[in-house]
Design a protein around this motif. Structure first.
Motif, PDB file in Angstrom:
ATOM      1  N   LYS A   1      -6.905  -7.344  -4.707  1.00 18.99           N
ATOM      2  CA  LYS A   1      -8.304  -7.704  -4.964  1.00 18.99           C
ATOM      3  C   LYS A   1      -9.230  -6.898  -4.065  1.00 18.99           C
ATOM      4  N   SER A   2      -8.778  -6.625  -2.855  1.00 17.63           N
ATOM      5  CA  SER A   2      -9.500  -5.676  -1.996  1.00 17.63           C
ATOM      6  C   SER A   2      -8.655  -4.405  -1.963  1.00 17.63           C
ATOM      7  N   PRO A   3      -9.265  -3.233  -1.851  1.00 18.58           N
ATOM      8  CA  PRO A   3      -8.514  -1.977  -1.915  1.00 18.58           C
ATOM      9  C   PRO A   3      -7.373  -1.889  -0.904  1.00 18.58           C
TER      10      PRO A   3
ATOM     11  N   ARG B   1      -1.301   3.045  -0.578  1.00 22.42           N
ATOM     12  CA  ARG B   1       0.089   3.063  -1.052  1.00 22.42           C
ATOM     13  C   ARG B   1       1.008   2.424  -0.015  1.00 22.42           C
ATOM     14  N   LYS B   2       0.768   2.754   1.247  1.00 18.23           N
ATOM     15  CA  LYS B   2       1.612   2.214   2.327  1.00 18.23           C
ATOM     16  C   LYS B   2       1.501   0.690   2.411  1.00 18.23           C
ATOM     17  N   GLU B   3       0.289   0.168   2.317  1.00 17.61           N
ATOM     18  CA  GLU B   3       0.096  -1.292   2.377  1.00 17.61           C
ATOM     19  C   GLU B   3       0.813  -1.985   1.216  1.00 17.61           C
ATOM     20  N   ILE B   4       0.729  -1.401   0.025  1.00 23.69           N
ATOM     21  CA  ILE B   4       1.394  -1.986  -1.144  1.00 23.69           C
ATOM     22  C   ILE B   4       2.911  -1.934  -0.964  1.00 23.69           C
ATOM     23  N   THR B   5       3.404  -0.800  -0.462  1.00 25.53           N
ATOM     24  CA  THR B   5       4.844  -0.645  -0.223  1.00 25.53           C
ATOM     25  C   THR B   5       5.350  -1.683   0.775  1.00 25.53           C
ATOM     26  N   GLU B   6       4.617  -1.873   1.854  1.00 27.40           N
ATOM     27  CA  GLU B   6       5.013  -2.867   2.856  1.00 27.40           C
ATOM     28  C   GLU B   6       4.956  -4.280   2.287  1.00 27.40           C
ATOM     29  N   TYR B   7       3.935  -4.568   1.507  1.00 27.40           N
ATOM     30  CA  TYR B   7       3.799  -5.887   0.901  1.00 27.40           C
ATOM     31  C   TYR B   7       4.990  -6.195  -0.011  1.00 27.40           C
TER      32      TYR B   7
ATOM     33  N   ASP C   1      -2.113   3.512 -15.118  1.00 26.33           N
ATOM     34  CA  ASP C   1      -2.121   3.981 -16.510  1.00 26.33           C
ATOM     35  C   ASP C   1      -2.509   2.873 -17.482  1.00 26.33           C
ATOM     36  N   ALA C   2      -2.112   1.646 -17.182  1.00 30.92           N
ATOM     37  CA  ALA C   2      -2.425   0.503 -18.040  1.00 30.92           C
ATOM     38  C   ALA C   2      -3.833  -0.037 -17.793  1.00 30.92           C
ATOM     39  N   GLY C   3      -4.533   0.505 -16.783  1.00 29.91           N
ATOM     40  CA  GLY C   3      -5.887   0.053 -16.480  1.00 29.91           C
ATOM     41  C   GLY C   3      -5.947  -1.207 -15.646  1.00 29.91           C
ATOM     42  N   LYS C   4      -4.815  -1.634 -15.101  1.00 34.17           N
ATOM     43  CA  LYS C   4      -4.792  -2.860 -14.303  1.00 34.17           C
ATOM     44  C   LYS C   4      -5.116  -2.616 -12.840  1.00 34.17           C
ATOM     45  N   LEU C   5      -4.887  -1.391 -12.373  1.00 31.20           N
ATOM     46  CA  LEU C   5      -5.304  -0.985 -11.032  1.00 31.20           C
ATOM     47  C   LEU C   5      -6.277   0.166 -11.167  1.00 31.20           C
ATOM     48  N   LYS C   6      -7.267   0.174 -10.314  1.00 31.11           N
ATOM     49  CA  LYS C   6      -8.257   1.245 -10.305  1.00 31.11           C
ATOM     50  C   LYS C   6      -8.165   2.004  -8.989  1.00 31.11           C
TER      51      LYS C   6
ATOM     52  N   ASN D   1      -6.217   9.433   1.262  1.00 31.22           N
ATOM     53  CA  ASN D   1      -7.105   8.297   1.521  1.00 31.22           C
ATOM     54  C   ASN D   1      -7.264   7.380   0.304  1.00 31.22           C
ATOM     55  N   GLN D   2      -6.520   7.666  -0.758  1.00 31.06           N
ATOM     56  CA  GLN D   2      -6.618   6.881  -1.985  1.00 31.06           C
ATOM     57  C   GLN D   2      -6.204   5.436  -1.741  1.00 31.06           C
ATOM     58  N   LYS D   3      -6.963   4.537  -2.329  1.00 29.05           N
ATOM     59  CA  LYS D   3      -6.611   3.123  -2.299  1.00 29.05           C
ATOM     60  C   LYS D   3      -6.725   2.595  -3.722  1.00 29.05           C
ATOM     61  N   TYR D   4      -6.075   1.484  -3.962  1.00 28.89           N
ATOM     62  CA  TYR D   4      -6.006   0.894  -5.300  1.00 28.89           C
ATOM     63  C   TYR D   4      -6.519  -0.532  -5.260  1.00 28.89           C
ATOM     64  N   TYR D   5      -7.191  -0.944  -6.341  1.00 27.79           N
ATOM     65  CA  TYR D   5      -7.716  -2.308  -6.391  1.00 27.79           C
ATOM     66  C   TYR D   5      -7.695  -2.813  -7.824  1.00 27.79           C
ATOM     67  N   SER D   6      -7.708  -4.120  -7.946  1.00 25.33           N
ATOM     68  CA  SER D   6      -7.764  -4.765  -9.264  1.00 25.33           C
ATOM     69  C   SER D   6      -9.085  -5.525  -9.372  1.00 25.33           C
TER      70      SER D   6
END
Length: 57
Positions: free
Chosen positions: A5-7, A10-16, A35-40, A51-56
């Motif tokens: 929900k907050s950006p 990749r490392k944070e997602i991997t650790e989670y 690709d499915a549009g669920k993460l931006k 520095n890329q981050k991902y969020y929903s």
């Protein structure tokens, strides 16, 4: 998806997800969700930026 929900990087997602390889998480989890549009992307014009981050929504 709630975790992003907050950006998150990749490392944070991997650790989670408690997975050791960031490239595996990117290929198997992050990219399909993007690709499915669920993460931006926070930097859409530079998808491979360190520095890329991902969020929903």
């Amino acid at each position: 998806m709630r975790f992003c929900k907050s950006p998150k990087s990749r490392k944070e997602i991997t650790e989670y997800l408690d997975i050791k390889t960031t490239s595996f998480v990117t290929k198997e989890y992050i990219q399909p969700l993007v690709d499915a549009g669920k993460l931006k992307l926070t930097i859409p014009d530079k998808p491979k930026s360190k520095n890329q981050k991902y969020y929903s929504d």
